[in-house]
Design a protein around this motif. Structure first.
Motif, PDB file in Angstrom:
ATOM      1  N   UNK A 372      61.766  27.209  39.312  1.00 12.95           N
ATOM      2  CA  UNK A 372      62.058  26.545  40.592  1.00 12.95           C
ATOM      3  C   UNK A 372      62.820  27.485  41.524  1.00 12.95           C
ATOM      4  N   UNK A 373      63.782  28.225  40.967  1.00 16.50           N
ATOM      5  CA  UNK A 373      64.543  29.162  41.786  1.00 16.50           C
ATOM      6  C   UNK A 373      63.633  30.234  42.374  1.00 16.50           C
ATOM      7  N   UNK A 432      67.352  37.764  46.894  1.00 14.70           N
ATOM      8  CA  UNK A 432      67.281  36.584  46.028  1.00 14.70           C
ATOM      9  C   UNK A 432      65.912  36.473  45.360  1.00 14.70           C
ATOM     10  N   UNK A 433      64.856  36.788  46.094  1.00 16.64           N
ATOM     11  CA  UNK A 433      63.512  36.711  45.521  1.00 16.64           C
ATOM     12  C   UNK A 433      63.318  37.755  44.425  1.00 16.64           C
ATOM     13  N   UNK A 434      63.811  38.959  44.667  1.00 19.23           N
ATOM     14  CA  UNK A 434      63.670  40.026  43.676  1.00 19.23           C
ATOM     15  C   UNK A 434      64.455  39.694  42.404  1.00 19.23           C
ATOM     16  N   UNK A 435      65.682  39.207  42.590  1.00 20.32           N
ATOM     17  CA  UNK A 435      66.517  38.880  41.434  1.00 20.32           C
ATOM     18  C   UNK A 435      65.935  37.691  40.671  1.00 20.32           C
ATOM     19  N   UNK A 436      65.463  36.674  41.396  1.00 20.08           N
ATOM     20  CA  UNK A 436      64.899  35.501  40.725  1.00 20.08           C
ATOM     21  C   UNK A 436      63.611  35.861  39.995  1.00 20.08           C
ATOM     22  N   UNK A 437      62.889  36.876  40.476  1.00 23.87           N
ATOM     23  CA  UNK A 437      61.696  37.329  39.758  1.00 23.87           C
ATOM     24  C   UNK A 437      62.082  37.937  38.416  1.00 23.87           C
ATOM     25  N   UNK A 438      63.156  38.734  38.404  1.00 24.66           N
ATOM     26  CA  UNK A 438      63.639  39.304  37.143  1.00 24.66           C
ATOM     27  C   UNK A 438      64.090  38.194  36.199  1.00 24.66           C
ATOM     28  N   UNK A 439      64.813  37.221  36.748  1.00 29.63           N
ATOM     29  CA  UNK A 439      65.287  36.105  35.916  1.00 29.63           C
ATOM     30  C   UNK A 439      64.122  35.286  35.375  1.00 29.63           C
TER      31      UNK A 439
END
Length: 448
Positions: A372-373, A432-439
């Motif tokens: 969702x994030x 935020x998009x790049x970090x959430x992709x890693x997560x």
């Protein structure tokens, strides 16, 4: 004078030694994957986790060695400064009853040399230990893998942070360039009497603020490079440049493409670690139950004793002895200690099973949250990109209206402020998009 020369030579030698110990900075140009590979071989946590795997391997060999023959040797030497005295009844020597005759038994020098051997023949605990050695090593290997995954995620995020900071600097440079041109035009128009001095001041304030923001961003960019070097396990003096850019980072618009397996949690290293812990506790339960069974071992010994009142002749004559035998140890009653240990081990197994089931639910929730994030971050990024384009268009139109005399400088200033806000929001959404992709990739076990 000699003392001064000596001090100077010592100081010079110290500087020379220090210069020799200082390493020459290295230059690196990394892609994301190359940065990760470098960190996995240079980061201290990765190195220590690898050493733990080696240590576990030695521990397994130690367990195996308990079933090998155990051989030990011993040597003793005694110099009786006073030979012990023993009292014998006087009757033995024709003396009246109740009397004692002091007699010294033994010699001044005594020495013993012994060699013993023992061989484990049957021990249920040892057998269970052999069965669990693979799981024991597996636990440390998975812990090492967990460390590698953690390093991969941290390095990737730090790498993306630098890319985003570079993108922010580019946007600031573009805004500063166009704003600088606007300041020149407005200043020229003011000199010609077409605009008021306050219009020049408004634009100059924006220009100065933008330049300050750029300087602050450059300092943060340098700090982000240092953070990336730290995550890589790289010296702070080394020179690092990045090969990849933001266009090479895939940001899938359809989040469903990243979710393909409903049993993803089995790929999560946390789940695998919990499985290994459960297996080890089950082996421990078996080991505790095995304490009720007997153990059998074979043993043998050979010893040679030397005795003499003369040290020079001590080892001239030996008195050997030897034996072989079996030792059977049968546990009978221990005050219910073994029974209670078994019950405790059974409870630990049950707790670990509960933890494994709870972890499954937790990982499922974490993955759904990450999905969702990521979806929200992609939506926000697309929206902020549109807002950025609209803000840029609004600024363009405002400038034209102002130049044609149908708009005000305040309208241009507001449009410029709106563009800066849109740029900042776009940069934050991009990160935020790049970090959430890693997560998301980590949540679904795609980082190994």
């Amino acid at each position: 004078m000699k003392r001064i020369l000596l001090i100077i030579s010592c100081v010079a030698a110290g500087f020379t030694a220090r210069a020799q110990t200082q390493q020459t900075p290295h230059t690196f140009n990394f892609s994301v994957q190359e940065a990760v590979d470098y960190a996995l071989s240079h980061k201290d946590t990765a190195i220590n986790a690898g050493l733990d795997v080696k240590s576990a391997d030695y521990r397994v060999k130690e367990i195996i060695g308990q079933g090998f023959p155990q051989i030990s040797g011993a040597a003793t030497f005694q110099d009786y400064l006073k030979v012990p005295t023993t009292l014998l009844p006087g009757e033995f020597f024709g003396q009246p009853a109740g009397t004692f005759i002091p007699v010294k038994f033994g010699v001044k020098y005594q020495s013993n040399l012994a060699l013993t051997l023992s061989q484990l023949l049957f021990d249920p605990s040892y057998i269970i230990g052999l069965q669990g050695r693979k799981t024991y090593k597996e636990l440390y290997e998975r812990s090492y893998q967990n460390t590698r995954i953690d390093i991969t995620a941290k390095v990737t995020k730090a790498y993306y942070q630098v890319l985003v900071s570079n993108e922010q600097v580019k946007l600031l440079d573009a805004n500063i360039a166009q704003l600088s041109e606007q300041v020149k035009q407005t200043t020229a128009q003011n000199k010609q009497g077409f605009v008021e001095k306050i219009d020049v001041d408004r634009i100059s304030v924006q220009y100065n603020n933008l330049v300050t923001t750029r300087e602050n961003t450059l300092r943060l960019l340098a700090l982000n490079y240092q953070l990336l070097k730290f995550q890589l396990g790289m010296s702070a003096d080394d020179v690092l440049t990045l090969r990849d850019d933001l266009t090479s980072v895939p940001l899938e618009q359809n989040v469903a493409e990243t979710v393909t397996d409903s049993t993803f949690y089995k790929n999560r290293i946390e789940y695998k670690l919990s499985e290994s812990n459960l297996k080890l506790t089950e082996f421990d339960l078996k080991r505790q139950k095995a304490q009720f069974l007997p153990t059998l071992s074979a043993n043998a010994s050979y010893a040679s004793s030397y005795q003499n009142n003369s040290f020079g002749n001590l080892y001239s004559t030996s008195f050997p002895s030897s034996y072989i035998g079996l030792t059977l140890n049968v546990p009978i009653f221990s005050g219910f200690q073994r029974t209670n240990r078994v019950k405790q081990a059974a409870i630990v197994v049950e707790k670990n099973r509960n933890l494994l089931n709870g972890l499954k639910n937790g990982l499922t929730l974490q993955a759904e949250s990450a999905r969702i994030m990521y979806f929200n971050s992609i939506q926000s990024l697309n929206n902020q990109k549109r807002n950025q384009d609209l803000a840029r268009e609004v600024l363009r139109v405002s400038k034209i209206k102002y130049q044609q005399g149908v708009g005000s400088s305040i309208e241009v200033t507001q449009a410029q402020t709106a563009l800066e806000t849109a740029d900042n929001q776009y940069i934050q959404s991009l990160y935020d998009a790049l970090v959430s992709r890693v997560d998301l990739n980590r949540a679904y076990g795609k980082i190994q």
